[in-house]
Enzyme design. Structure first.
Site, PDB file in Angstrom:
ATOM      1  N   PHE A   1     -13.982  -3.677   0.466  1.00 34.12           N
ATOM      2  CA  PHE A   1     -14.913  -3.284  -0.520  1.00 34.12           C
ATOM      3  C   PHE A   1     -16.233  -3.409   0.008  1.00 34.12           C
ATOM      4  O   PHE A   1     -17.170  -3.498  -0.801  1.00 34.12           O
ATOM      5  CB  PHE A   1     -14.889  -3.854  -2.033  1.00 34.12           C
TER       6      PHE A   1
ATOM      7  N   GLY B   1     -18.478  -1.957  -2.795  1.00 37.39           N
ATOM      8  CA  GLY B   1     -19.273  -2.690  -3.864  1.00 37.39           C
ATOM      9  C   GLY B   1     -18.693  -2.860  -5.071  1.00 37.39           C
ATOM     10  O   GLY B   1     -17.259  -3.283  -5.001  1.00 37.39           O
TER      11      GLY B   1
ATOM     12  N   TYR C   1       0.844  -1.363  -0.002  1.00 37.12           N
ATOM     13  CA  TYR C   1       0.079   0.023  -0.029  1.00 37.12           C
ATOM     14  C   TYR C   1       0.867   1.341  -0.173  1.00 37.12           C
ATOM     15  O   TYR C   1       1.411   1.913   0.773  1.00 37.12           O
ATOM     16  CB  TYR C   1      -0.932   0.043   1.160  1.00 37.12           C
TER      17      TYR C   1
END
Length: 298
Positions: free
Chosen positions: A215, A219, A66
């Protein structure tokens, strides 16, 4: 619902191995970049991390991969929170990696130690609380035995305390559990998920394994974030509760079972407080069933 008065305690707790975490956690992925892809504001990102802990969050999900052109999630976590609170659980992921140009690569079992040590250096720790073996999306039928076995050896050596899986299926979970204890599965999951994914989520709970959806807010938007046009089913429930769609999605996730752990990420202090406040939102059985219907795309 007043976000300023609600903490992560409202979500209750779950035990990952021997580590108790509040079920409302925080994901560090979105700390490194702005919505336009540029590097985030470092001071603001650090402030969000500190605010998360002040709001009772003690489960932070991060990874060495990340990072953006100027920001590293692990460095931000280290700068914001070290010396770390005794109850803080930091989870990371290995198998995928990125070079300095941002190009992705996948580690061999022998290279996993280097990835674990990279996380240790960046976080300033002598061991990792939890490491998830992050499977490639193409690994539906592949064995995880060699990679998970390598992580189990690092666990035995004291570099890692607990192990989990990410992007995994029931076959992978069974294979990994035959090698070493698995405390969690971290998979994409949210409102409107297919029945097969829901069945696996429930199977994890039956085996005492935490299920950690990512998520959950985005979504189908995935890495890009929540879509601009929210589903009417979610909007209707949000209106009924005077809540935001993101809060409804998080509340729905947490109410699926006591083994569900939320890790919403944000670089916005206001969104952080809103996300944490979702821990206190309770949906009716009818609303839960309406949002669980696989007949529409979440």
């Amino acid at each position: 619902m007043n976000p300023e008065t609600i903490t992560a305690d409202a979500a209750g707790t779950w035990t990952l191995g021997d580590l108790s975490v509040r079920r409302m956690g925080f994901g560090a992925m979105r700390l490194t970049s702005r919505a336009d892809g540029g590097p985030s504001d470092r001071d603001r990102a650090i402030a969000v991390l500190r605010a998360a802990v002040e709001l009772g969050v003690n489960h932070i999900d991060t990874a060495a991969f990340y990072f953006s052109s100027l920001r590293s999630a692990n460095e931000l976590v280290n700068s914001a929170l070290a010396p770390y609170p005794e109850d803080l659980v930091i989870a990371s992921k290995v198998w995928p990696g990125r070079d300095t140009a941002g190009t992705w690569w996948w580690a061999s079992p022998e290279q996993l130690r280097g990835q674990v040590e990279e996380n240790l250096r960046q976080l300033g720790r002598d061991h990792l609380d939890l490491v998830n073996l992050r499977l490639p999306r193409s690994a539906v039928t592949e064995s995880v035995a060699d990679h998970f076995g390598a992580l189990a050896e690092l666990r035995d050596a004291g570099l890692v305390r607990h192990l989990g899986l990410s992007n995994a299926g029931s076959r992978h979970l069974a294979e990994a559990r035959a090698i070493a204890p698995v405390v969690c599965v971290q998979n994409p999951y949210g409102v409107g998920a297919p029945a097969k994914e829901t069945a696996f989520m429930r199977a994890c709970g039956e085996q005492g394994v935490a299920f950690v959806p990512f998520f959950a807010i985005a979504g189908a938007g995935r890495e890009a974030g929540a879509p601009a046009a929210e589903a009417e089913e979610v909007l209707a429930v949000a209106r009924a509760h005077g809540a935001s769609p993101a809060q409804v999605r998080l509340a729905w996730t947490l109410q699926l079972g006591p083994h569900l752990l939320a890790i919403p990420g944000t670089g916005d202090p206001a969104h952080l407080a809103e996300n944490v406040a979702a821990a206190a939102l309770r949906l009716t059985d009818e609303e839960m069933a309406r949002l669980a219907s696989p007949g529409w795309t979440g």
